[in-house]
Design an enzyme around this catalytic site. Structure first.
Site, mmCIF file in Angstrom:
data_model
loop_
_atom_site.group_PDB
_atom_site.id
_atom_site.type_symbol
_atom_site.label_atom_id
_atom_site.label_comp_id
_atom_site.label_asym_id
_atom_site.label_seq_id
_atom_site.Cartn_x
_atom_site.Cartn_y
_atom_site.Cartn_z
ATOM 1 N N LEU A 11 -4.869 -26.679 10.617
ATOM 2 C CA LEU A 11 -4.478 -27.219 9.428
ATOM 3 C C LEU A 11 -5.812 -27.625 8.414
ATOM 4 C CD1 LEU A 11 -1.680 -29.589 10.216
ATOM 5 C CD2 LEU A 11 -1.605 -27.691 8.764
ATOM 6 N N VAL A 76 -6.717 -20.219 12.001
ATOM 7 C CA VAL A 76 -8.070 -20.767 12.641
ATOM 8 C C VAL A 76 -9.045 -19.717 12.147
ATOM 9 C CG1 VAL A 76 -6.618 -21.701 14.214
ATOM 10 C CG2 VAL A 76 -7.349 -19.386 14.702
ATOM 11 N N ASN A 104 -9.610 -14.096 8.314
ATOM 12 C CA ASN A 104 -10.304 -13.028 8.017
ATOM 13 C C ASN A 104 -10.838 -12.452 9.152
ATOM 14 O OD1 ASN A 104 -10.138 -12.841 5.194
ATOM 15 N ND2 ASN A 104 -12.176 -14.315 4.930
ATOM 16 N N SER A 130 -5.662 -13.683 0.481
ATOM 17 C CA SER A 130 -6.925 -14.063 -0.576
ATOM 18 C C SER A 130 -6.424 -14.895 -1.611
ATOM 19 C CB SER A 130 -7.406 -12.659 -1.204
ATOM 20 O OG SER A 130 -8.228 -13.102 -2.117
ATOM 21 N N LYS A 184 -8.077 -6.322 3.539
ATOM 22 C CA LYS A 184 -8.655 -7.524 3.174
ATOM 23 C C LYS A 184 -10.282 -7.512 3.303
ATOM 24 C CE LYS A 184 -9.225 -11.928 1.899
ATOM 25 N NZ LYS A 184 -10.020 -12.444 2.309
ATOM 26 N N HIS A 187 -11.297 -5.767 0.449
ATOM 27 C CA HIS A 187 -11.064 -6.708 -0.764
ATOM 28 C C HIS A 187 -12.358 -7.575 -0.792
ATOM 29 C CE1 HIS A 187 -10.322 -10.654 -2.209
ATOM 30 N NE2 HIS A 187 -9.370 -10.391 -2.984
ATOM 31 N N ASN A 188 -12.721 -7.984 0.213
ATOM 32 C CA ASN A 188 -14.022 -8.879 0.345
ATOM 33 C C ASN A 188 -15.321 -8.090 -0.157
ATOM 34 O OD1 ASN A 188 -12.174 -10.842 0.957
ATOM 35 N ND2 ASN A 188 -13.351 -11.504 2.375
ATOM 36 N N GLU A 191 -15.445 -7.913 -3.463
ATOM 37 C CA GLU A 191 -15.557 -9.239 -3.958
ATOM 38 C C GLU A 191 -17.111 -9.418 -4.151
ATOM 39 O OE1 GLU A 191 -13.190 -12.408 -2.087
ATOM 40 O OE2 GLU A 191 -15.246 -12.956 -1.549
HETATM 41 C C1 6PG Z 1 -10.668 -14.455 -0.335
HETATM 42 C C2 6PG Z 1 -12.285 -14.916 -0.035
HETATM 43 C C3 6PG Z 1 -12.070 -15.522 1.068
HETATM 44 C C4 6PG Z 1 -13.500 -16.176 1.464
HETATM 45 C C5 6PG Z 1 -14.649 -15.255 2.011
HETATM 46 C C6 6PG Z 1 -15.728 -15.581 1.471
HETATM 47 O O1 6PG Z 1 -10.357 -13.559 -0.446
HETATM 48 O O2 6PG Z 1 -9.801 -15.674 -0.765
HETATM 49 O O3 6PG Z 1 -12.732 -13.805 0.119
HETATM 50 O O4 6PG Z 1 -11.791 -14.706 2.234
HETATM 51 O O5 6PG Z 1 -14.016 -17.056 0.418
HETATM 52 O O6 6PG Z 1 -14.393 -15.278 3.384
HETATM 53 O O7 6PG Z 1 -16.771 -14.776 2.319
HETATM 54 P P1 6PG Z 1 -18.094 -15.115 2.507
HETATM 55 O O8 6PG Z 1 -18.489 -16.364 3.065
HETATM 56 O O9 6PG Z 1 -18.617 -13.830 3.396
HETATM 57 O O10 6PG Z 1 -18.951 -15.051 1.080
#
Ligand code: 6PG
Length: 470
Positions: A11, A76, A104, A130, A184, A187-188, A191
């Site tokens: 949680l 977790v 993740n 995400s 995912k 995706h990151n 990002e």
């Molecule tokens: C998302 C984000 C999320 C998280 C990342 C940040 O898609 O919601 O990407 O997964 O904020 O893990 O990653 P860093 O800490 O590596 O910037």
């Protein structure tokens, strides 16, 4: 209350918001947290949703509270904690129960966990989520992979809690094994690329054009109404517009220029390299984060080189150029990210549904944007080898790349670092160069190691005469 439909372990911020989202959509949910007081506090603060939440203080109780076959979401920290929870949970589970890792995770770990659970009668889903705190509470983008039959059992719940784009849920089963967690990860990676390129443009505004955060914020806010419309541009404008209540100064000026990273960006770059797919803009973004962490070294080097920004004689770049430059960089970074997924799909036999991935990223996730709808449309129009050669993208890139070129050249002359933008440009230039320069590399390889080469006018492996030089 009848038995819960689903359970959730962990949680923290993401877990508690996901649990509230599930309860709000009408599903009874049993929740558990290792620190029991957190479970109590969560339940106390759940308001009306309490009637659909079963707080559990023991794992056995959590399992008993759920209707079999039991889907249980683990939210977790990625890594060891996931293995520990699975180990603790296993004695209480029965045939058909479904463990869903929604953290993740590194997809290699997900694949290993599949192996560990094989033959146990339990199902496993590796699920990327995400959207951060807000997304988890009101609609994230959800990327499940793994056991497709088990996914069928939870599909209804996941679709209900996912973000919607034009009424379509941003959730889809993406493939077997680690497919969901891999998507995912990429995706990151994208990002990271997006965020870094935005930060580089901010650097040009701040250090090149000497603009104040609030004025830069206005430009980003305006860009958010155009082709760059996206969550990350929107929040960039908000961050730049925020004032520190303690000092009255712009908040962004008071934040240390040292950015953290938890691993997903790095994994994207590693996997791209492993598969031999160039993802230079993403790699540059990851490297830029690492460089950001070397604060002391950077400060020492600045002094050593007596660094100062010397603005090029040519006129400052118009904001229109910077907007297009960012757009061109974004196109290249997304082309790279999608190319990495294409390669992984082949390598791991996932058959990743590329148009669907673009679609489920249109809302809920951190990289959500209008641009992802354009990508989804490009995939709908026909097979795509690389987004850079999709007809709609050729048109966009033809318009935007001259601005990227001018911006990178201007920044280089000024001494302002734009590693992701310049990597994106170099990738684009190399990708569209029909005859490159690797002929010389082949000559060198053959010269020093007799590695052989192909000739343009003959078939088969060749070796150079290299004469007295060989
Ligand atoms: C998302 C984000 C999320 C998280 C990342 C940040 O898609 O919601 O990407 O997964 O904020 O893990 O990653 P860093 O800490 O590596 O910037």
């Amino acid at each position: 209350m009848a038995q819960a439909e689903i359970g959730l372990i962990g949680l923290g911020v993401m877990g508690s918001n996901l649990a509230l989202n599930i309860a709000e959509k009408g599903y009874a949910i049993a929740v558990y947290n290792r620190t029991t007081s957190k479970t109590g506090a969560f339940f106390e603060n759940a308001g009306e949703l309490r009637e659909r939440i079963v707080p559990c203080t023991r794992l056995e109780g959590l399992v008993k509270a759920i209707r079999p076959p039991r889907p249980i979401i683990l939210m977790v920290s990625a890594g060891q904690a996931v293995d520990e929870e699975i180990t603790k949970l296993r004695p209480f589970l029965s045939e058909g129960d479904i463990v869903i890792d929604a953290g993740n995770a590194n997809f290699h770990d997900t694949m290993r966990r599949f192996g560990d659970l094989e033959g146990s009668g339990l199902s496993f889903i590796g699920m990327g989520v995400s959207g951060g705190e807000e997304g988890a509470r009101h609609g994230p983008s959800i990327m499940p992979g793994g056991d497709k039959k088990a996914y069928g059992r939870v599909k209804g719940i996941l679709n209900a809690i996912a973000a919607k784009f034009d009424g379509e849920p941003c959730c889809a089963w993406l493939g077997a094994g680690g497919a969901g967690h891999f998507v995912k990860t990429i995706h990151n990676g994208i990002e990271y690329g997006d965020m870094q390129m935005i930060a580089e443009i901010y650097g040009i505004f701040r250090d090149g054009l000497k603009m104040k955060p609030k004025d830069i914020a206005k430009i980003f806010a305006k860009w958010n109404e155009g082709r760059l419309n996206s969550y990350l541009i929107e929040i960039t404008a908000s961050v730049l517009d925020t004032t520190d209540p303690k000092t009255g100064k712009p908040m962004v000026d008071l934040i240390l220029d040292r950015a953290g990273q938890k691993g997903t960006g790095r994994w994207s770059a590693i996997e791209a390299q492993q598969m031999g797919v160039p993802a230079t803009a993403i790699e540059a973004a990851v490297a830029a984060r690492s460089l950001s962490a070397m604060k002391d070294e950077r400060e020492a080097a600045e002094k050593l080189y007596k660094r100062k920004v010397s603005l090029p004689e040519q006129k400052p770049l118009p904001a229109g150029d910077l907007e297009l430059a960012l757009f061109a960089g974004k196109i290249a970074a997304y082309a790279q990210g999608f190319a990495v997924m294409e390669a992984a799909s082949r390598e791991f036999k996932w058959k990743l549904p590329m148009p669907t991935i673009a679609k489920i990223w249109r809302a809920g996730c951190i990289i959500r944007s209008q641009f992802l709808d354009t990508i989804a449309e490009a995939y709908k129009a026909g097979p795509v080898t690389n987004l850079l050669v999709a007809p709609s993208f050729v048109k966009m890139m033809a318009e935007a790349h001259p601005s990227l070129r001018r911006t990178v050249a201007w920044a280089a002359e000024a001494g302002l670092p734009v590693p992701a933008l310049s990597s994106a440009l170099a990738y684009f230039d190399a990708y569209r160069q029909g005859r490159g320069t690797a002929n010389l590399i082949q000559g060198q390889r053959d010269f020093f190691g007799a590695h052989g080469f192909e000739r343009i006018d003959m078939k088969g492996e060749q070796h150079g005469p290299w004469g007295g030089h060989g």
